[in-house]
Scaffold this motif. Structure first.
Motif, PDB file in Angstrom:
ATOM      1  N   UNK A  17       0.789  -1.216   0.210  1.00 41.47           N
ATOM      2  CA  UNK A  17      -0.265   0.147  -0.169  1.00 41.47           C
ATOM      3  C   UNK A  17       0.881   1.248  -0.109  1.00 41.47           C
ATOM      4  N   UNK A  18       1.926   1.405   0.898  1.00 45.77           N
ATOM      5  CA  UNK A  18       2.787   2.258   0.742  1.00 45.77           C
ATOM      6  C   UNK A  18       3.337   2.851  -0.487  1.00 45.77           C
ATOM      7  N   UNK A  19       3.700   1.859  -1.370  1.00 50.05           N
ATOM      8  CA  UNK A  19       4.306   1.899  -2.715  1.00 50.05           C
ATOM      9  C   UNK A  19       3.312   2.507  -3.401  1.00 50.05           C
ATOM     10  N   UNK A  20       1.977   2.264  -3.399  1.00 44.78           N
ATOM     11  CA  UNK A  20       0.863   2.866  -4.076  1.00 44.78           C
ATOM     12  C   UNK A  20       0.648   4.153  -3.891  1.00 44.78           C
ATOM     13  N   UNK A  21       0.629   4.477  -2.587  1.00 42.25           N
ATOM     14  CA  UNK A  21       0.629   5.750  -2.356  1.00 42.25           C
ATOM     15  C   UNK A  21       1.779   6.710  -2.456  1.00 42.25           C
ATOM     16  N   UNK A  22       2.930   6.452  -2.450  1.00 46.10           N
ATOM     17  CA  UNK A  22       3.802   7.285  -2.825  1.00 46.10           C
ATOM     18  C   UNK A  22       4.101   7.282  -4.300  1.00 46.10           C
ATOM     19  N   UNK A  23       4.140   6.542  -5.052  1.00 38.11           N
ATOM     20  CA  UNK A  23       3.834   6.645  -6.550  1.00 38.11           C
ATOM     21  C   UNK A  23       2.808   7.431  -7.045  1.00 38.11           C
ATOM     22  N   UNK A  24       1.641   7.283  -6.202  1.00 40.52           N
ATOM     23  CA  UNK A  24       0.477   8.031  -6.550  1.00 40.52           C
ATOM     24  C   UNK A  24       0.776   9.634  -6.693  1.00 40.52           C
ATOM     25  N   UNK A  25       1.638   9.929  -5.705  1.00 40.55           N
ATOM     26  CA  UNK A  25       1.979  11.277  -5.499  1.00 40.55           C
ATOM     27  C   UNK A  25       2.823  11.839  -6.478  1.00 40.55           C
ATOM     28  N   UNK A  26       3.438  10.963  -7.395  1.00 39.67           N
ATOM     29  CA  UNK A  26       4.435  11.464  -8.464  1.00 39.67           C
ATOM     30  C   UNK A  26       4.162  11.372  -9.661  1.00 39.67           C
ATOM     31  N   UNK A  27       2.694  11.333  -9.912  1.00 36.69           N
ATOM     32  CA  UNK A  27       2.340  11.033 -11.383  1.00 36.69           C
ATOM     33  C   UNK A  27       2.810  12.196 -12.206  1.00 36.69           C
ATOM     34  N   UNK A  28       2.737  13.512 -11.768  1.00 38.31           N
ATOM     35  CA  UNK A  28       3.025  14.755 -12.539  1.00 38.31           C
ATOM     36  C   UNK A  28       4.497  14.911 -12.475  1.00 38.31           C
ATOM     37  N   UNK A  29       5.377  14.247 -11.670  1.00 41.16           N
ATOM     38  CA  UNK A  29       6.613  14.717 -11.645  1.00 41.16           C
ATOM     39  C   UNK A  29       7.424  13.442 -11.605  1.00 41.16           C
ATOM     40  N   UNK A  30       7.269  12.543 -12.133  1.00 43.58           N
ATOM     41  CA  UNK A  30       7.767  11.182 -12.181  1.00 43.58           C
ATOM     42  C   UNK A  30       9.216  11.390 -12.833  1.00 43.58           C
TER      43      UNK A  30
END
Length: 230
Positions: A17-30
């Motif tokens: 779940x943490x990987x999902x939350x963290x990666x979700x916050x980076x969609x615009x700046x990945x």
């Protein structure tokens, strides 16, 4: 890739779940590094067969059943050190230790917090509200009234636990309201909050990178809560 991970996390893999939350916050700046992390996370899905066991719970609902909720938080580990992560997982359990997972969730804590105690308190508050909601559903299904089914919440932060036991107010004035709200739930709705060591906190892997989720997956696959919680 994030969509694929989300599908798995919501259905059977709360340990990621943490990987999902963290990666979700980076969609615009990945960055490329974020892409590699996403690919690695997808690879982890194949390491464990996603089995969940929902055992029969024995005894009478009003006498032998209990709701367990584990909550955890990590301070400032999202959005370049600004956002914090909260996680919760909830179970129905009988007196023999058989348990069924009902709900889990990890998310960015709603407001920016300045301390670990604040992050942990907000996560605990969310977890208790979820537990109250699912207890109400179970009571309606079973035609019970009056908060008969006990709720036990487990946290690994001693500061929050001690703040709930003490009449002394915390220094953070904004946090005082949240602590008071949790105390009201605890005192009026057949709820207790217990401290547990971080190594047995089942929501630990949902809030931080690198925390092992094997114990959590073991419980999902066996339908048995560890003896120290029975």
């Amino acid at each position: 890739l994030v969509g694929q991970l989300n599908w798995a996390v919501q259905g059977s893999r709360p340990d990621l779940a943490f990987e999902l939350v963290d990666l979700s916050t980076k969609l615009k700046t990945a960055t490329v590094a974020d892409m590699l992390r996403a690919i690695k996370a997808i690879g982890k899905l194949k390491d464990v067969i996603p089995i969940q066991l929902f055992p029969s719970l024995h005894g009478a609902v009003e006498k032998d059943w209990e709701i367990f909720v584990f909550t955890d938080a990590a301070l400032a580990n999202l959005n370049d050190g600004i956002g914090s992560t909260g996680g919760q997982i909830l179970w129905f359990k009988d007196r023999f230790g058989n348990c069924c997972p009902i709900h889990w969730q990890a998310n960015k804590i709603k407001r920016v917090v300045r301390s670990t105690i604040a992050a942990e308190a907000l996560s605990l508050q969310d977890g208790l509200e979820s537990a109250l909601y699912y207890r109400k559903l179970l009571e309606e299904i079973s035609k019970l009234e009056g908060d008969i089914i006990p709720i036990t919440a487990f946290i690994d932060n001693k500061s929050v636990f001690e703040a709930l036991q003490s009449t002394r107010m915390v220094d953070d004035k904004r946090l005082r309201i949240d602590i008071a709200a949790i105390s009201e739930i605890k005192n009026n709705f057949n709820v207790q909050v217990k401290w547990c060591p971080g190594k047995v906190q089942l929501a630990n892997c949902m809030t931080k990178r690198g925390a092992s989720g094997m114990e959590l997956l073991k419980i999902l696959q066996t339908g048995k809560i560890p003896e120290e919680f029975v």
